[in-house]
Design a protein around this motif. Structure first.
Motif, PDB file in Angstrom:
ATOM      1  N   GLY A 255       0.829  -1.207   0.000  1.00  0.00           N
ATOM      2  CA  GLY A 255       0.000   0.000   0.000  1.00  0.00           C
ATOM      3  C   GLY A 255       0.858   1.248   0.000  1.00  0.00           C
ATOM      4  N   ALA A 256       1.908   1.258   0.847  1.00  0.00           N
ATOM      5  CA  ALA A 256       2.796   2.425   0.924  1.00  0.00           C
ATOM      6  C   ALA A 256       3.511   2.639  -0.405  1.00  0.00           C
ATOM      7  CB  ALA A 256       3.800   2.235   2.048  1.00  0.00           C
ATOM      8  N   SER A 258       2.361   1.741  -3.337  1.00  0.00           N
ATOM      9  CA  SER A 258       1.350   2.264  -4.269  1.00  0.00           C
ATOM     10  C   SER A 258       1.189   3.764  -4.084  1.00  0.00           C
ATOM     11  CB  SER A 258      -0.019   1.622  -4.011  1.00  0.00           C
ATOM     12  OG  SER A 258       0.019   0.266  -4.273  1.00  0.00           O
ATOM     13  N   ALA A 259       1.140   4.190  -2.820  1.00  0.00           N
ATOM     14  CA  ALA A 259       0.953   5.611  -2.546  1.00  0.00           C
ATOM     15  C   ALA A 259       2.094   6.408  -3.154  1.00  0.00           C
ATOM     16  CB  ALA A 259       0.868   5.855  -1.044  1.00  0.00           C
ATOM     17  N   ASP A 260       3.328   5.902  -2.992  1.00  0.00           N
ATOM     18  CA  ASP A 260       4.469   6.649  -3.514  1.00  0.00           C
ATOM     19  C   ASP A 260       4.557   6.600  -5.028  1.00  0.00           C
ATOM     20  OD1 ASP A 260       5.311   7.857  -1.287  1.00  0.00           O
ATOM     21  OD2 ASP A 260       6.821   6.368  -0.747  1.00  0.00           O
ATOM     22  N   SER A 267      -3.231   2.080  -2.435  1.00  0.00           N
ATOM     23  CA  SER A 267      -2.824   2.518  -1.111  1.00  0.00           C
ATOM     24  C   SER A 267      -3.983   2.421  -0.116  1.00  0.00           C
ATOM     25  CB  SER A 267      -2.315   3.958  -1.225  1.00  0.00           C
ATOM     26  OG  SER A 267      -2.433   4.621  -0.011  1.00  0.00           O
ATOM     27  N   SER A 270      -5.012  -1.353   0.515  1.00  0.00           N
ATOM     28  CA  SER A 270      -3.994  -2.109   1.247  1.00  0.00           C
ATOM     29  C   SER A 270      -3.905  -1.640   2.690  1.00  0.00           C
ATOM     30  CB  SER A 270      -2.619  -1.955   0.587  1.00  0.00           C
ATOM     31  OG  SER A 270      -2.679  -2.354  -0.754  1.00  0.00           O
ATOM     32  N   GLY A 271      -4.033  -0.321   2.879  1.00  0.00           N
ATOM     33  CA  GLY A 271      -3.988   0.208   4.239  1.00  0.00           C
ATOM     34  C   GLY A 271      -5.093  -0.388   5.088  1.00  0.00           C
ATOM     35  N   LYS A 492      10.675   2.957   1.040  1.00  0.00           N
ATOM     36  CA  LYS A 492       9.554   2.083   1.389  1.00  0.00           C
ATOM     37  C   LYS A 492       9.739   0.683   0.862  1.00  0.00           C
ATOM     38  CE  LYS A 492       6.495   5.591   2.639  1.00  0.00           C
ATOM     39  NZ  LYS A 492       6.217   6.841   1.974  1.00  0.00           N
TER      40      LYS A 492
ATOM     41  N   THR B 119      -6.121   5.723   7.698  1.00  0.00           N
ATOM     42  CA  THR B 119      -6.713   4.790   6.735  1.00  0.00           C
ATOM     43  C   THR B 119      -8.208   5.072   6.603  1.00  0.00           C
ATOM     44  OG1 THR B 119      -7.239   3.127   8.412  1.00  0.00           O
ATOM     45  CG2 THR B 119      -5.083   2.957   7.348  1.00  0.00           C
TER      46      THR B 119
END
Lengths: 503, 224
Positions: A255-256, A258-260, A267, A270-271, A492, B119
């Protein structure tokens, strides 16, 4: 002395070599078929420091231990790092903890900024033992287009403290130096003495995101020193918790990442899914991080049939959800374009630095304690190794994706058929003048704990190695010749622990 | 694109209705607010590690935050939960609270479970609470960790860099009292005595609901 994962040995049975022999043995073995798993000092009653080296022969599932004694009259030896890069941070740690000089070490700087444990003058005048790790001779470059950038210790997000010093030419990073030590709490020394309950709490706080991994390693060291293993059912429950911990972190990391890469659906989902796994740990152990589960002698919480069925039901749903979301992430061209060819490390470099865990497997380096040095449940259930081919951010993400699927398959297989019997045994006292070791494949890689008892059977020295200790240099190296904007993504893709490194 | 939309529909709405609706159910093994003994006095939640083997009884109640240090000492059934900030300060803040996070010598579990508030499940930003990247933009500081020697100066500098008025929120046993590191070799006894604290959120680490409950009480969004 040939040992195996979970072994114990009388201190007097570990070969004591001369300084020269010791050095040659470590260099020779680790340049060939072994790797340096650990290298640390332990105070001798005579006042000197005994250095122990642990070399892993992964193909034979053997760990070879050798030692040498450094006397307080001559606190120096010829550096191993000169000929064996893997030793570099271990030797800096020895220099800082015991004020012993590894002569001709190419990069002899403090690691965590504390006064040495022998109570003699530190080997760095005016640097170590000061309150600010940042007062430090950073590697510097000069030139018209060269600029230096410092980040930390307080970071922009909700992240642990550390300092990153970039030497860049334009946008290109020529060198990144990572200075840690801000999280140094003195855990290793607090483990000494006699209070094993407190030590168990401390083991869970080495790195809170790896509370299960480190507390299993601690429990196994104490069990080995007491000469009494945890019951099979407890070992199975530990393995289950360890895999759920891996799932939570791997899913969170994807997730992290993906965010980046700017892919917000990956993100957000997944979070949320990471939280599902933490809630499973909450249901089993009463703590979202599994604190309070593993103790010397077994586990404090059982998984009964009803709970096992419930877990299986939930995990089946989570598996489908993960398949869908990871498919979304890994088929997005914009994500792949961001992941591929960024922060690549070659297989040769990975071996040279001694990387472990997913970071090593992403470079095609086959290292996994669950396979190479299987103990407990891993002797009965085989998890296939997940390897990447390119050593870049993409490979590190891909290895996590594969490992999530394999952990889920493992859990769905083990949960319905837990071994019968108790979950806890009362341990006899730890034996005196012994050494025991435990290796656990945490989600970041190889966790190694070594416990050494004094003549009364209490810990005289407790050595903790979090996989981050092996891997931080990998991150620094991965940033070479990359754009400065690649740093968050590279960072990450390793997601290393500051607390686990700083202890 | 179609796949993303399809998956979006599948994901559905996941955000808790908290603080509206029924209080969220936590599993029976969850160790919440400690119980008082027969004398009516319970442990100091600021030091409690919420471990199953620490000879403490635990309830299932996640509400534990307090505006002052004494409020963390459990007394019978009496709940001394956090009060809202003063009227004047709340007026300045309006519907927005910007926080800066300083991680200082914990284990990263508090950090992880504060991060979870961002989240979709907790969706902190719907309350106007946001974590910002600079102390200059912040109304308050959230601190976790036992503040070892090596982090002391960075913490003080970050605090000083925030404009007045400013608040401080201590999250977790380490930040409140040093937790398991209290009296350790690296001078780790938490934020107390370094900077003033306005909200204490105990736990090792606190459950995200404990933290959210505390933050909303501070803003006067939860009163009872």
């Amino acid at each position: 002395m040939g040992l195996f994962n979970g072994a114990n040995v009388r201190l007097s049975d570990i070969h004591v070599m001369s300084k020269g022999e010791f050095r040659l043995e470590v260099v020779r073995r680790c340049q060939n078929d072994a790797r340096l798993m650990n290298l640390f000092g332990c105070p001798e009653p005579s006042g000197g420091v005994r250095l122990f080296a642990f070399m892993g022969f992964d193909e034979d599932a053997v760990i070879r231990a050798v030692s040498t004694v450094i006397s307080s009259d001559d606190p120096a030896y010829e550096s191993i790092t000169k000929d064996l890069f893997q030793a570099h941070l271990f030797e800096r740690e020895i220099a800082e903890q015991w004020a012993i000089v590894p002569e001709a070490h190419p990069w002899l700087k403090p690691v965590r900024y504390h006064a040495n444990y022998r109570g003699v003058p530190d080997i760095w005048e005016g640097i170590s033992g000061r309150d600010i790790p940042g007062s430090y001779p950073f590697y510097a470059m000069a030139g018209e287009e060269v600029h230096e950038m410092g980040v930390g210790p307080v970071h922009a997000g909700i992240i642990e403290p550390g300092h990153f010093r970039f030497q860049s030419s334009g946008e290109e990073v020529m060198h990144l130096e990572i200075q840690l030590g801000y999280q140094h709490r003195g855990i290793e020394r607090m483990m000494n003495g006699g209070d094993l309950v407190r030590s168990a709490y401390l083991s869970e706080a080495v790195a809170g995101d790896t509370a299960i991994g480190h507390s299993i390693a601690f429990s196994e060291v104490v069990e080995s020193l007491a000469g009494c293993a945890a019951p099979p059912r407890a070992q199975a429950i530990r393995a289950i918790a360890l895999e759920i911990e891996r799932l939570a972190n791997h899913v969170g990391d994807l997730g992290a990442l993906s965010a980046d890469a700017g892919f917000m659906p990956g993100s957000a989902y997944s979070g949320r899914m990471r939280g599902d796994y933490l809630n499973l740990l909450l249901a089993i152990t009463g703590s979202r991080f599994g604190k309070g589960l593993s103790r010397p002698g077994g586990v404090l919480f059982d998984i009964d049939n009803e709970m096992a069925l419930d877990l299986c039901r939930k995990l089946t749903v989570y598996k489908k959800e993960f398949e869908d979301v990871s498919e979304l992430i890994f088929t997005r061209t914009s994500v792949l374009a961001r992941f591929e060819d960024v922060g690549a490390i070659s297989l040769k470099s990975a071996k040279k630095f001694g990387l472990v865990g997913p970071a090593s497997r992403a470079c095609q380096l086959e290292r996994d304690i669950r396979i190479d040095h299987a103990s407990g449940m891993w002797q009965f259930y085989h998890i296939p190794i997940s390897l990447g081919a390119t050593g870049d951010v993409y490979s590190r993400a891909l290895v996590r994706r594969q490992e999530v699927m394999r952990s889920l398959e493992f859990l769905l297989k083990v949960l319905p058929s837990l071994p019968h019997g108790g979950i806890f045994v009362r341990l006899p006292a730890m034996r005196a003048d012994m050494l025991a070791l435990s290796l656990v494949e945490g989600w970041r890689g190889e966790i190694m704990h070594v416990g050494i008892t004094d003549d009364k059977g209490a810990f005289a020295r407790y050595k903790i190695k979090d996989p981050s200790f092996n891997n931080w240099f990998g991150l620094a190296w991965a940033m070479r010749n990359q754009e400065i904007s690649d740093f968050p993504l590279c960072n990450k893709s390793f997601n290393l622990s500051y607390a686990g490194h700083d202890l | 694109m179609l796949k993303i939309i399809m998956n979006r529909l599948k994901q559905g709405r996941r955000t808790l209705r908290f603080p509206a609706g029924r209080p969220p159910a936590l599993p029976p093994r969850y160790r919440g607010r400690p119980l008082a003994d027969e004398s009516g006095v319970g442990p100091d939640m600021g030091k409690t590690l919420y471990a199953p083997d620490d000879n403490t009884g635990y309830s299932n109640d996640y509400r534990m935050s307090s505006s002052n240090r004494e409020g963390l000492i459990v007394r019978g059934d009496e709940l001394a939960l956090a009060n809202a900030l003063g009227e004047k300060l709340r007026k300045i803040l309006g519907r927005s609270l910007k926080l800066r996070y300083v991680s200082a010598g914990g284990c990263n579990a508090c950090e992880a479970d504060v991060n979870v508030l961002n989240t979709v499940v907790f969706d902190l930003s719907r309350f106007g609470i946001q974590f910002v990247a600079s102390p200059r933009h912040a109304d308050g500081l959230v601190v976790s960790g036992a503040v070892p020697r090596n982090m002391r100066e960075a913490l003080i500098k970050t605090y000083e860099a925030m404009p007045e008025p400013k608040i401080v929120i201590a999250v977790g046993a380490c930040a409140i009292s040093g937790g398991m590191f209290a009296g350790g070799p690296e001078n780790t006894n938490g934020v107390t005595g370094i900077i003033p604290v306005d909200l204490y959120i105990p736990g090792c680490p606190p459950h995200p609901l404990t933290t959210l409950d505390g933050l909303l009480r501070l803003l006067g969004r939860i009163k009872k």
